[in-house]
Design an enzyme around this catalytic site. Structure first.
Site, PDB file in Angstrom:
ATOM      1  N   GLU A 182       0.839  -1.209   0.000  1.00  0.00           N
ATOM      2  CA  GLU A 182       0.000   0.000   0.000  1.00  0.00           C
ATOM      3  C   GLU A 182       0.869   1.252   0.000  1.00  0.00           C
ATOM      4  OE1 GLU A 182      -2.725   0.349   3.322  1.00  0.00           O
ATOM      5  OE2 GLU A 182      -3.527   2.252   2.603  1.00  0.00           O
ATOM      6  N   LYS A 224      -2.577  -2.090  -3.114  1.00  0.00           N
ATOM      7  CA  LYS A 224      -3.620  -1.233  -2.519  1.00  0.00           C
ATOM      8  C   LYS A 224      -3.210   0.222  -2.735  1.00  0.00           C
ATOM      9  CE  LYS A 224      -5.968  -0.216   1.851  1.00  0.00           C
ATOM     10  NZ  LYS A 224      -6.622  -0.809   3.019  1.00  0.00           N
TER      11      LYS A 224
END
Ligand code: 5MM
Length: 345
Positions: A182, A224
């Site tokens: 992420e 992500k």
């Protein structure tokens, strides 16, 4: 490393019409969320809130492929003694775990951060696997400076954060845990959507170079990312079609087709904005990877307000969570229309 298992889990995390519930708020963050409903944050109140979510049907069985947990939560049990991880697996969903220890000031780079948590990570991952985690999450934070300030983010900040993400990902795969990588380009600021595109592209290209250099197998990862979007304080904020278009273009330029799927963060967008953007991307483009959600705030804000920390509001809180999960599940299929908010409410 069992590549088939990693790929199987990664594909299950982005199964059609399903997405991830990010319930990994650290104690400080959940404290702020609870303050908005005047609720004390204690181990029991945090357990009650998360137990309510994990017992919500049909959301958990039909729409939530996996749940990102915090260290405290993965060790907690429901009021009746059932481990919270069992509530998740009983619904056919997969438990995951946040393993970074947060973004700390980056030495020599004012206003920038480096995410920590690599020390001892190999042992912690082995422990989390025993506790049932089959995927993990690490969030790098990339700020964009005020308009005209090209110094933030610095190349130093992007390089160090992406290097750390890849080190984390390699350790996860060694432990047979799928790493969610992420790299969050933060939405706060007055920057344009074009500047967000530029910073997101730079971050993603650096990330995939580091993952390659460190031998991470992309088929056993999930990305992500943030959406490419105007800063929250920008003067002329881009509309939904432009956000969808530029996000897809940026991802297509940076993310190899071997990645099993992409699950967006909501990053401070309103619930309905985050859902609408996701649906537009899924409805209008031919893409090499499934696009879905890995939302925290955009899934939890509404049920949290309805629940308000009161046992008598559990059913209403679960109805609110069912609704948001359903809207986002439809968005993951490109089938959401904003009018549905009324129709299904
Ligand atoms: C759930 O919030 C996570 C961050 O918690 P801490 O800041 O307390 O560590 C966060 O990483 C979250 O998983 C992602 O940013 C996605 O959440 P949003 O709210 O952006 O969809």
């Amino acid at each position: 490393m069992d590549l088939d298992q990693l790929n199987e889990i990664a594909c299950a995390m982005v199964a059609p019409g399903k997405g991830i519930l990010a319930a990994d708020e650290s104690t400080g963050t959940i404290g702020k969320r609870f303050a908005s409903i005047n609720l004390d944050s204690t181990p029991d109140s945090r357990r009650d809130w998360r137990e309510m979510l994990f017992r919500t049907e049909p959301a958990m069985s039909d729409r939530i492929s996996g749940v990102i947990l915090y260290d405290e939560t993965i060790r907690q049990s429901a009021q009746d003694g059932t481990p919270l991880t069992k509530l998740i697996t009983d619904a056919g969903s997969i438990p995951g775990i946040k393993v970074d220890t947060g973004a700390k000031p980056l030495a020599g780079a004012e206003g920038e951060t480096i995410t920590e948590g690599l020390d001892g990570l190999r042992d912690r991952l082995a422990d989390y696997y025993e506790l049932g985690a089959r995927f993990a999450k690490w969030r790098a934070v990339i700020n964009i400076g005020a308009k005209g300030d090209e110094a933030v983010p610095s190349q130093y900040c992007i390089n160090t954060n992406m290097h750390a993400l890849a080190r984390y990902a390699a350790l996860c795969q060694e432990a047979n845990i799928v790493p969610i990588v992420e790299p969050e380009v933060i939405m706060d600021g007055d920057h344009s959507i074009e500047r967000c595109y530029e910073v997101t592209e730079f971050s993603l290209k650096t990330l995939y170079r580091e993952l390659f250099d460190q031998g991470v197998v992309l088929e056993g990862t999930i990305l992500k990312p943030n959406m490419v979007i105007s800063g929250t304080q920008a003067a002329d904020r881009a509309g939904p079609e432009e956000v969808a278009d530029m996000t897809v273009q940026c991802l297509a330029n940076c993310v190899p087709a071997a990645v099993p799927g992409i699950a967006f963060l909501s990053g401070g967008q309103s619930d309905e904005e985050a859902t609408h953007h996701l649906s537009l991307m899924n409805g209008s483009y031919d893409l090499p990877w499934p696009l879905t959600f890995s939302y925290g705030r955009a899934l939890q804000a509404a049920p949290l307000q309805v629940w308000g920390g009161k046992a008598e509001n559990v059913a209403a809180g679960q109805a609110a969570f069912n609704h948001r999960a359903k809207m986002n599940g439809l968005a993951a299929l490109g089938e959401y229309e904003p009018e549905m908010e009324k129709e299904f409410a």
